[in-house]
Design an enzyme around this catalytic site. Structure first.
Site, PDB file in Angstrom:
ATOM      1  N   GLU A 172       0.828  -1.230   0.000  1.00 18.01           N
ATOM      2  CA  GLU A 172       0.000   0.000   0.000  1.00 18.01           C
ATOM      3  C   GLU A 172       0.852   1.266   0.000  1.00 18.01           C
ATOM      4  OE1 GLU A 172      -3.065  -0.276   3.051  1.00 18.01           O
ATOM      5  OE2 GLU A 172      -4.093  -1.844   1.904  1.00 18.01           O
ATOM      6  N   GLU A 291      -5.423  -8.401  -0.528  1.00 19.02           N
ATOM      7  CA  GLU A 291      -6.153  -8.100   0.714  1.00 19.02           C
ATOM      8  C   GLU A 291      -7.605  -7.869   0.349  1.00 19.02           C
ATOM      9  OE1 GLU A 291      -4.728  -5.227   3.578  1.00 19.02           O
ATOM     10  OE2 GLU A 291      -2.647  -5.622   3.026  1.00 19.02           O
TER      11      GLU A 291
END
Ligand code: AHR
Length: 497
Positions: A172, A291
């Site tokens: 991320e 995710e």
């Protein structure tokens, strides 16, 4: 309401890569400490791993597990977690404001994953560190012998390399919350150079370039376009992350959120293909949805936690029945994109937004979301088929034309089995489904498993598993027509031979 479906063995989307049933364990909260590892638990094995938790993980047949983060990896020194335990430093873990004892690190996790029958998907720190730490960790894990880091591994008691095949280039990196977060240009450059070095250390690995941390990020999908224009040559996959919640308590809308996931996947595919054309490349980038889950129940409780504890109960969502239905729909969506999604990780696996929960010193138990994950992972192997569906539809706050029927269809040729996964999104009424199985002569039902409950907010606890499936579904087959009445707000798995 009703739906009609045509299923034909010639309508193949793709072979399903079993890695879409992957999961994720971050050194966060009680995922590791008090989750998979609790040395003074009565069920602990000789390495301190809980055998009761291991059993539930093995039952899920999780093919690959991402580790060690997540946000945690972006300030992680992997060297802290190897070598004699007594020498390992206790560190401030900045991402989650805890104390990390480093009692579990790379080698222990590799051992645990091997015992669980899972491969490791390792993430490297591209937040506070970079090329050197990544290539050294790869040498430590995968190089056979006779170099500084492979010999160090040997010295730590691991003669044989771990041979980890799948690696994430950071986590991320577009997030403002990420330690060492980067602009797309900054990330693209460092990821390219790190990928180049890593493939020089071991050309057999697969690399995942960081995509956006969610479809709602303001930089999505420009982030993908810019970063992939740097990493395209060395990356094999691009990552997607997405969590959904039902803060508004609007179940009809919540159950439709898998349509948003579908749109997210489509946008990433088109962005990848745009870069492919721009580069005149022959390579097709595939997707790692590494995710995904429902995550919102624990947000308030997490605000109240005192910082700098060891293994506090963070992100411990207790899931409801309706959450299990959305999880099923998200898994259907991944199967329906099996031609491009090659890896996916339910985030996470134990205690932290997880299907498996533990009590410290107590028992391990299954959340509601364990069940769709279990059935899809165990029975959803083979070829994804494209069903042709005509379903009645509804509109919700954010979505129009939401089909009541959400489904995925898998043909498992080795077991000679066709498996239909179906959700009825209707909140009040059953859904009559007729499936034309025209290419499956002499088909017969093996079982029709149903997950249903009167209360959308029902959940399981350590003392009582209130939401569990049963096998009393009413699917029947006459000639090649399969008929079933799917109970209101329910999920079904129909196995046909
Ligand atoms: O899975 C929990 C967290 O969600 C991960 O650490 C991070 O990557 C994401 O924001």
């Amino acid at each position: 309401p009703g739906a009609s479906v045509i299923i034909d063995k010639d309508f193949v989307i793709s072979e399903i890569d079993k890695r879409i049933y992957g999961s994720f364990i971050e050194q966060l909260g009680r995922a590791v400490y008090g989750g998979i590892y609790e040395p003074d638990h009565p069920e602990a094995d000789e390495q301190g791993f809980r055998k009761d938790v291991m059993k539930l993980v093995k039952d899920l047949q999780v093919p690959i597990i991402r580790y060690p983060g997540g946000n945690m990896v972006s300030a992680y020194n992997w060297e802290d977690g190897v070598g004699p335990k007594e020498d390992r430093p206790r560190r401030l873990e900045l991402a989650w404001q805890t104390i990390e004892t480093n009692h579990v690190g790379t080698n222990e996790f590799a051992d645990w994953a091997a015992k669980a029958g899972s491969d490791v998907m390792m993430a490297v720190n591209l937040g506070t560190r970079g090329i050197d730490a990544a290539r050294n960790l790869l040498e430590y894990c995968n190089h056979a012998v006779g170099t500084y880091y492979s010999d160090l591994r040997k010295q730590h008691g691991y003669d044989k390399p771990h041979d980890i095949k799948t690696w994430c280039l950071g986590n991320e990196m577009d997030g403002s919350w990420q330690l060492g977060g980067k602009t797309a240009e900054e990330y693209g450059r460092i990821a390219y150079e790190t990928a180049k070095a890593m493939k020089q250390v071991d050309s057999s690995i697969e690399l995942v370039s960081c995509g956006s941390s969610g479809a709602a990020m303001p930089t999505f999908p420009e982030w993908e376009a810019v970063t992939l224009s740097h990493t395209y040559e060395f990356a094999d996959h691009v990552s997607l992350h997405q969590y959904y919640g039902n803060d508004e308590n609007d179940t009809a809308n919540f159950l439709a959120k898998s349509l948003d996931m579908d749109q997210f996947i489509r946008t990433v595919i088109s962005t990848c293909d745009y870069i492919k054309s721009k580069k005149r490349s022959k390579k097709t980038m595939t997707l790692s949805f590494d995710e995904w889950n429902v995550w919102f129940h624990s947000s308030e409780a997490d605000q109240q936690l005192e910082p700098w504890q060891i293994a506090p109960p963070q992100l411990e969502d207790v899931y409801t029945f309706e959450d299990a239905l959305l999880v099923a729909n998200m898994l259907h969506t991944l199967i329906n994109h099996a031609d491009r999604v090659k890896i996916a990780c339910m985030a996470q696996l134990v205690n932290v937004i997880a299907p498996i929960m533990t009590e410290n010193q107590g028992r391990a138990w299954k959340q509601t979301i364990y069940y769709p994950y279990y059935y899809l992972s165990v029975y959803g192997r083979g070829k994804a088929l494209q069903p042709i569906i005509h379903s009645d539809k509804y509109d919700s706050k954010e979505f129009t034309d939401v089909p009541y029927l959400d489904s995925a269809v898998v043909l498992n040729e080795s077991k000679n089995e066709l498996v239909l996964f179906m959700t009825n999104r209707h909140l009040e009424e059953g859904l009559s489904v007729s499936c034309d199985l025209r290419s499956f002569e002499k088909a017969a039902i093996i079982e029709h498993v149903v997950l249903e409950h009167d209360d959308p907010k029902a959940s399981n606890t350590k003392d009582k598993e209130d939401v569990t499936p049963h096998s009393r579904g009413n699917a029947v087959i006459e000639e090649t027509m399969l008929q079933a009445e799917l109970p209101r707000m329910s999920w079904s798995m129909i196995r046909v031979k």
